[in-house]
Scaffold this motif. Structure first.
Motif, PDB file in Angstrom:
ATOM      1  N   VAL A  28       0.847  -1.186   0.000  1.00 19.96           N
ATOM      2  CA  VAL A  28       0.000   0.000   0.000  1.00 19.96           C
ATOM      3  C   VAL A  28       0.885   1.240   0.000  1.00 19.96           C
ATOM      4  O   VAL A  28       2.053   1.182   0.392  1.00 19.96           O
ATOM      5  CB  VAL A  28      -0.946  -0.011   1.228  1.00 19.96           C
ATOM      6  CG1 VAL A  28      -0.174   0.276   2.516  1.00 19.96           C
ATOM      7  CG2 VAL A  28      -2.112   0.946   1.061  1.00 19.96           C
ATOM      8  N   GLY A  29       0.332   2.348  -0.462  1.00 21.89           N
ATOM      9  CA  GLY A  29       1.056   3.610  -0.437  1.00 21.89           C
ATOM     10  C   GLY A  29       1.627   3.989  -1.795  1.00 21.89           C
ATOM     11  O   GLY A  29       1.712   3.169  -2.709  1.00 21.89           O
ATOM     12  N   PHE A  30       2.028   5.244  -1.900  1.00 24.42           N
ATOM     13  CA  PHE A  30       2.582   5.756  -3.155  1.00 24.42           C
ATOM     14  C   PHE A  30       4.088   5.556  -3.188  1.00 24.42           C
ATOM     15  O   PHE A  30       4.792   5.820  -2.210  1.00 24.42           O
ATOM     16  CB  PHE A  30       2.274   7.246  -3.309  1.00 24.42           C
ATOM     17  CG  PHE A  30       2.890   7.848  -4.548  1.00 24.42           C
ATOM     18  CD1 PHE A  30       2.358   7.598  -5.802  1.00 24.42           C
ATOM     19  CD2 PHE A  30       4.015   8.655  -4.443  1.00 24.42           C
ATOM     20  CE1 PHE A  30       2.937   8.137  -6.947  1.00 24.42           C
ATOM     21  CE2 PHE A  30       4.596   9.209  -5.580  1.00 24.42           C
ATOM     22  CZ  PHE A  30       4.046   8.944  -6.835  1.00 24.42           C
ATOM     23  N   GLU A  31       4.578   5.079  -4.339  1.00 18.70           N
ATOM     24  CA  GLU A  31       6.019   4.952  -4.560  1.00 18.70           C
ATOM     25  C   GLU A  31       6.356   5.651  -5.864  1.00 18.70           C
ATOM     26  O   GLU A  31       5.812   5.314  -6.932  1.00 18.70           O
ATOM     27  CB  GLU A  31       6.448   3.488  -4.581  1.00 18.70           C
ATOM     28  CG  GLU A  31       6.234   2.799  -3.236  1.00 18.70           C
ATOM     29  CD  GLU A  31       6.821   1.391  -3.160  1.00 18.70           C
ATOM     30  OE1 GLU A  31       7.695   1.054  -3.986  1.00 18.70           O
ATOM     31  OE2 GLU A  31       6.382   0.624  -2.273  1.00 18.70           O
ATOM     32  N   ALA A  32       7.252   6.626  -5.791  1.00 17.86           N
ATOM     33  CA  ALA A  32       7.595   7.443  -6.948  1.00 17.86           C
ATOM     34  C   ALA A  32       8.480   6.676  -7.920  1.00 17.86           C
ATOM     35  O   ALA A  32       9.195   5.737  -7.545  1.00 17.86           O
ATOM     36  CB  ALA A  32       8.307   8.711  -6.490  1.00 17.86           C
ATOM     37  N   ASP A  33       8.427   7.065  -9.174  1.00 15.57           N
ATOM     38  CA  ASP A  33       9.334   6.584 -10.208  1.00 15.57           C
ATOM     39  C   ASP A  33      10.587   7.447 -10.129  1.00 15.57           C
ATOM     40  O   ASP A  33      10.546   8.649 -10.424  1.00 15.57           O
ATOM     41  CB  ASP A  33       8.657   6.711 -11.572  1.00 15.57           C
ATOM     42  CG  ASP A  33       9.559   6.334 -12.742  1.00 15.57           C
ATOM     43  OD1 ASP A  33      10.770   6.122 -12.525  1.00 15.57           O
ATOM     44  OD2 ASP A  33       9.058   6.264 -13.875  1.00 15.57           O
ATOM     45  N   SER A  34      11.703   6.846  -9.719  1.00 18.82           N
ATOM     46  CA  SER A  34      12.925   7.632  -9.511  1.00 18.82           C
ATOM     47  C   SER A  34      13.458   8.243 -10.798  1.00 18.82           C
ATOM     48  O   SER A  34      14.204   9.230 -10.766  1.00 18.82           O
ATOM     49  CB  SER A  34      14.001   6.765  -8.865  1.00 18.82           C
ATOM     50  OG  SER A  34      14.322   5.653  -9.697  1.00 18.82           O
ATOM     51  N   SER A  35      13.077   7.680 -11.947  1.00 24.52           N
ATOM     52  CA  SER A  35      13.510   8.243 -13.231  1.00 24.52           C
ATOM     53  C   SER A  35      12.614   9.392 -13.680  1.00 24.52           C
ATOM     54  O   SER A  35      12.938  10.087 -14.643  1.00 24.52           O
ATOM     55  CB  SER A  35      13.514   7.161 -14.308  1.00 24.52           C
ATOM     56  OG  SER A  35      12.184   6.801 -14.671  1.00 24.52           O
TER      57      SER A  35
END
Length: 294
Positions: A218-225
Motif C-alpha cells: 500500500v502507499g505511493f512509490e515514486a518513479d525515480s527516473s
C-alpha cells in the motif's frame, strides 16, 4: 490441522531495507499475539518496488537463500511457533535472480520456496529485466499447518497456476502481491482494475474450492527516473473462503494487519456440492498446452 488463523501484513515501504524488515517483524509479532499461526507478507516486502525502472544497481538489493532476511524471519517463526510466507529478491547464482516466496515453518526451517513463474513486462512493472522465470513448476509446500499453494502477484491472473496447485493438493492459495494504480488513470479505470484483480482471485477460490489469501502492498512509490507518475499501490489485501466469500479485507490507503479463521475441512464439503473436479473433461483439454488455437 483443519483450522488455521491467518494474518496478512499490508504495509507501506521506504528505501530503508532494515527498517522495512523491522516493521514486518513488529507486525508479525502482533499478529501472533492475536492468535495467528500463519502470517503472509507482501511481495518484495523489505524494499521499495524497484521494478518501476531498469537499473543494474538494483541487483544489489538481492540476497541469497538462506540470507539476512530469511535468517531473521526463521528466528521469528521459531520463537513464535508460526509459519511465515516471505517474498525475497533472490540471487540464485551470478546473473540469475528470482522473485521468490520462501516459507518458514514453525521450527524455523525453510519448508520450501516458490520462484515466480509468470513475469510481467509492462510500463512501471519491468520485472523481466530483473527476474528469471521460476523452474520449479506449481507445487504446494508442505508445512506443519498443511500444504500451501504459494504463488506470486502476476501469477494471480492465471487460472492454470491455481488449478495446478489445487490438483497437487494445495489446501490454500497464497499470493504475495505488489499491484497498484497509475495515478494518471481515471477513477473509473482504477476501480475497474482493482475489481478485476479481486474478482479473478475469488474466482480461483470458487473454481478450486480453496481459500485464497492475497497480500498487497500500500502507499505511493515514486518513479525515480520521473518517466512516469509512479504507482499508488491499492492495498485491499483480502482473505476469502472456498466459495469466494470475503472473510477479511484491508483498506486501500493505509497499512493494516487483517486476520481470519480458516476451516480447511470446508474444501471437502464444497467440492461435494460443486464437483468441478469430478466433471473436468481432461480428455478434451489438450489444446491448453498450445500458445493459441489458430
Amino acid at each position: 490441522m483443519t483450522r488455521i488463523t491467518a494474518a496478512l501484513i499490508q504495509q507501506s515501504n521506504t528505501a530503508d531495507k532494515q527498517k522495512n524488515l523491522e516493521n514486518s517483524i513488529k507486525e508479525i509479532k502482533k499478529a501472533a499475539k492475536n492468535g495467528a499461526n500463519l502470517v503472509v507478507l507482501q511481495e518484495l516486502h523489505s524494499s521499495l518496488y524497484f521494478c518501476q525502472i531498469e537499473s543494474v544497481a538494483h541487483f544489489d538489493l538481492a540476497e541469497s537463500i538462506p540470507g539476512t532476511t530469511t535468517v531473521s524471519l526463521a528466528s521469528v517463526a521459531s520463537s513464535l511457533n508460526i509459519v511465515i510466507v516471505a517474498s525475497i529478491f533472490e540471487k540464485r547464482a551470478p546473473g540469475i535472480y528470482h522473485n521468490t516466496a520462501v516459507v518458514l515453518d514453525t521450527d524455523g526451517a525453510i519448508a520450501g520456496q516458490y520462484r515466480k513463474m509468470h513475469i510481467p513486462d509492462d510500463p512501471g512493472f519491468y520485472e523481466k529485466f530483473y527476474f528469471t522465470p521460476g523452474d520449479g513448476g506449481f507445487k504446494p509446500i508442505q508445512t506443519s499447518l498443511g500444504k500451501l499453494g504459494v504463488l506470486v502477484c502476476w501469477d494471480q491472473w492465471f487460472p492454470e497456476a491455481a488449478r495446478l496447485m489445487a490438483m497437487s493438493g494445495a489446501q490454500l492459495l497464497i499470493y504475495p502481491t505488489a499491484i497498484g494504480w497509475d495515478p494518471q488513470d481515471t477513477n473509473d479505470e482504477q476501480q475497474r482494475q482493482q475489481n478485476a484483480w479481486e474478482i479473478v482471485q475469488r474466482g480461483h477460490a470458487v473454481a478450486n474450492g480453496l481459500p485464497v489469501l492475497a497480500c498487497n502492498r500500500v502507499g505511493f512509490e515514486a518513479d525515480s527516473s520521473q518517466a512516469s507518475a509512479g504507482i499508488q499501490f491499492w492495498g485491499n489485501s483480502f482473505i476469502c473462503g472456498p466459495q469466494g466469500e470475503i472473510l477479511a479485507q484491508a483498506p486501500e490507503d493505509q497499512s493494516a494487519v487483517i486476520m481470519a479463521d480458516i476451516d480447511l475441512a470446508r474444501t471437502e464439503n464444497i467440492r461435494r456440492i460443486w464437483p468441478f473436479f469430478r466433471d473436468r473433461r481432461i480428455d478434451h483439454y489438450h489444446d491448453l498446452a498450445r500458445l493459441y488455437c489458430d
